[in-house]
Design a protein around this motif. Structure first.
Motif, mmCIF file in Angstrom:
data_model
loop_
_atom_site.group_PDB
_atom_site.id
_atom_site.type_symbol
_atom_site.label_atom_id
_atom_site.label_comp_id
_atom_site.label_asym_id
_atom_site.label_seq_id
_atom_site.Cartn_x
_atom_site.Cartn_y
_atom_site.Cartn_z
ATOM 1 N N MET A 1 29.124 74.018 -7.068
ATOM 2 C CA MET A 1 29.643 74.035 -5.710
ATOM 3 C C MET A 1 30.658 75.152 -5.485
ATOM 4 S SD MET A 1 32.102 70.645 -5.788
ATOM 5 C CE MET A 1 32.713 70.897 -4.107
ATOM 6 N N TRP A 2 31.286 75.617 -6.583
ATOM 7 C CA TRP A 2 32.247 76.706 -6.431
ATOM 8 C C TRP A 2 31.551 78.008 -6.047
ATOM 9 C CZ3 TRP A 2 36.980 75.467 -5.645
ATOM 10 C CH2 TRP A 2 37.515 74.313 -6.233
ATOM 11 N N ALA A 3 30.266 78.110 -6.381
ATOM 12 C CA ALA A 3 29.511 79.297 -5.968
ATOM 13 C C ALA A 3 29.381 79.337 -4.458
ATOM 14 C CB ALA A 3 28.130 79.288 -6.618
ATOM 15 N N VAL A 4 29.267 78.163 -3.830
ATOM 16 C CA VAL A 4 29.213 78.097 -2.367
ATOM 17 C C VAL A 4 30.572 78.475 -1.788
ATOM 18 C CG1 VAL A 4 28.827 76.597 -0.381
ATOM 19 C CG2 VAL A 4 27.433 76.316 -2.436
ATOM 20 N N PHE A 5 31.636 77.945 -2.402
ATOM 21 C CA PHE A 5 32.988 78.214 -1.903
ATOM 22 C C PHE A 5 33.339 79.695 -2.020
ATOM 23 C CE2 PHE A 5 37.540 78.719 -2.651
ATOM 24 C CZ PHE A 5 38.082 78.084 -1.544
ATOM 25 N N ARG B 1 18.522 72.176 -4.553
ATOM 26 C CA ARG B 1 18.798 70.762 -4.311
ATOM 27 C C ARG B 1 20.174 70.327 -4.800
ATOM 28 N NH1 ARG B 1 14.699 68.048 -2.264
ATOM 29 N NH2 ARG B 1 12.644 69.058 -2.208
ATOM 30 N N MET B 2 21.173 71.131 -4.467
ATOM 31 C CA MET B 2 22.545 70.731 -4.736
ATOM 32 C C MET B 2 22.868 69.499 -3.893
ATOM 33 S SD MET B 2 26.077 72.881 -4.012
ATOM 34 C CE MET B 2 25.781 74.034 -5.351
ATOM 35 N N PRO B 3 23.521 68.480 -4.448
ATOM 36 C CA PRO B 3 23.881 67.300 -3.645
ATOM 37 C C PRO B 3 24.627 67.720 -2.381
ATOM 38 C CG PRO B 3 24.303 66.872 -5.956
ATOM 39 C CD PRO B 3 23.923 68.334 -5.856
ATOM 40 N N TYR B 4 24.230 67.138 -1.243
ATOM 41 C CA TYR B 4 24.749 67.626 0.027
ATOM 42 C C TYR B 4 26.259 67.468 0.146
ATOM 43 C CZ TYR B 4 25.421 68.466 4.961
ATOM 44 O OH TYR B 4 25.866 68.974 6.154
ATOM 45 N N TRP B 5 26.819 66.382 -0.406
ATOM 46 C CA TRP B 5 28.260 66.181 -0.262
ATOM 47 C C TRP B 5 29.042 67.286 -0.977
ATOM 48 C CZ3 TRP B 5 31.693 65.642 -4.237
ATOM 49 C CH2 TRP B 5 31.177 65.305 -5.501
ATOM 50 N N PHE C 1 27.850 70.374 -1.463
ATOM 51 C CA PHE C 1 27.645 71.562 -0.651
ATOM 52 C C PHE C 1 28.536 71.547 0.588
ATOM 53 C CE2 PHE C 1 25.622 73.348 3.125
ATOM 54 C CZ PHE C 1 25.540 74.678 2.757
ATOM 55 N N LEU C 2 28.590 70.415 1.281
ATOM 56 C CA LEU C 2 29.373 70.324 2.510
ATOM 57 C C LEU C 2 30.853 70.545 2.253
ATOM 58 C CD1 LEU C 2 29.369 69.749 5.536
ATOM 59 C CD2 LEU C 2 29.650 67.311 5.004
ATOM 60 N N THR C 3 31.371 69.963 1.160
ATOM 61 C CA THR C 3 32.790 70.141 0.825
ATOM 62 C C THR C 3 33.116 71.611 0.605
ATOM 63 O OG1 THR C 3 32.885 67.952 -0.211
ATOM 64 C CG2 THR C 3 34.618 69.522 -0.801
ATOM 65 N N ALA C 4 32.307 72.275 -0.230
ATOM 66 C CA ALA C 4 32.539 73.689 -0.507
ATOM 67 C C ALA C 4 32.312 74.542 0.726
ATOM 68 C CB ALA C 4 31.624 74.151 -1.647
ATOM 69 N N ASN C 5 31.322 74.170 1.528
ATOM 70 C CA ASN C 5 30.991 74.910 2.743
ATOM 71 C C ASN C 5 32.145 74.877 3.740
ATOM 72 O OD1 ASN C 5 29.640 76.163 4.888
ATOM 73 N ND2 ASN C 5 28.665 74.256 5.528
ATOM 74 N N VAL C 6 32.693 73.689 3.984
ATOM 75 C CA VAL C 6 33.778 73.541 4.957
ATOM 76 C C VAL C 6 35.037 74.268 4.480
ATOM 77 C CG1 VAL C 6 35.351 71.903 6.044
ATOM 78 C CG2 VAL C 6 32.907 71.389 5.920
ATOM 79 N N LEU C 7 35.424 74.027 3.225
ATOM 80 C CA LEU C 7 36.643 74.663 2.707
ATOM 81 C C LEU C 7 36.496 76.186 2.651
ATOM 82 C CD1 LEU C 7 37.577 72.217 -0.209
ATOM 83 C CD2 LEU C 7 38.597 72.372 2.062
#
Length: 215
Positions: A111-115, A135-139, A141-147
């Motif tokens: 998820m840090w790759a998304v952040f 297929r990263m778990p959405y929660w 992805f969403l956390t990293a995406n928003v932050l």
């Protein structure tokens, strides 16, 4: 005409919409100059009081978060055939080397790759669709995406806005020195980034693509 010069002819509401839409489409996976538009708009806001930097940052943040989320949904549904299709449409941005580089980042950082990908042009385009494909778990992805969206869009707007205010008064006294310094810094940064990008692409071509990550 330069982006900033063109933006000066556009009403404030249109600037907000333009920033949100361009960044949203870039985050969705379409290679557009979102960062250039955001930086130009923030600099414009520092010189023209009719553009509110808070609203500008909010629009950029919303575009980043929504675009990434749509990209995730498309990637999850389309799977790897989507990456192959994008490679055919945008070979410069979705080459096998670039996809391999992005996949290694996701394999290593999750998820840090998304952040952190929000701050890197290549990963900013890939983050949403590739997170869906893998297929990263959405929660997560969403956390990293928003932050990441808040920090990148809001932070970039704030920094460029205040730098623009300081630079404007400074350049009035040392205009030619400021121009020379800006050109030198810009050219140096461009050369360094191009050199790093070339090395990354070469390393990606020599490394096999990892297997997909399950839930």
């Amino acid at each position: 005409m330069h982006v900033q010069e063109w933006l000066e002819t556009v009403p404030a509401v249109a600037v907000y919409a333009l920033v949100g839409i361009v960044i949203g489409l870039e985050s969705l996976g379409i290679p557009l100059p979102g960062e250039i538009v955001l930086v130009s708009s923030a600099l414009l806001a520092s010189q023209h009081g009719d553009i509110d930097p808070v609203i500008l940052g909010a629009c950029a943040t919303a575009g980043a978060i929504i675009g990434d989320s749509i990209g995730y949904a498309i990637g999850r549904k389309g799977g790897r055939p989507l990456l192959a299709w994008l490679g055919g449409k945008f070979p410069r941005h979705f080459s096998e080397a670039h996809i391999a580089t992005a996949e290694r980042s996701f394999q290593k950082w999750g998820m840090w790759a998304v952040f952190f990908g929000r701050f890197v042009a290549l990963l900013r385009i890939f983050a949403g669709p590739l997170a869906g494909v893998l297929r990263m778990p959405y929660w997560k992805f969403l956390t990293a995406n928003v932050l990441g969206g808040i920090l990148w869009a809001g932070g970039t707007t704030a920094v460029i806005y205040y730098v623009g205010i300081v630079a404007e008064s400074w350049l009035k006294r040392f205009s030619w020195l400021g121009l020379v310094a800006a050109v030198l810094i810009g050219v140096t940064s461009m050369l360094v980034l191009k050199r790093k990008a070339k090395k990354t692409a070469s390393a990606a071509e020599a490394t096999p693509t990892p297997a997909p990550v399950g839930d």
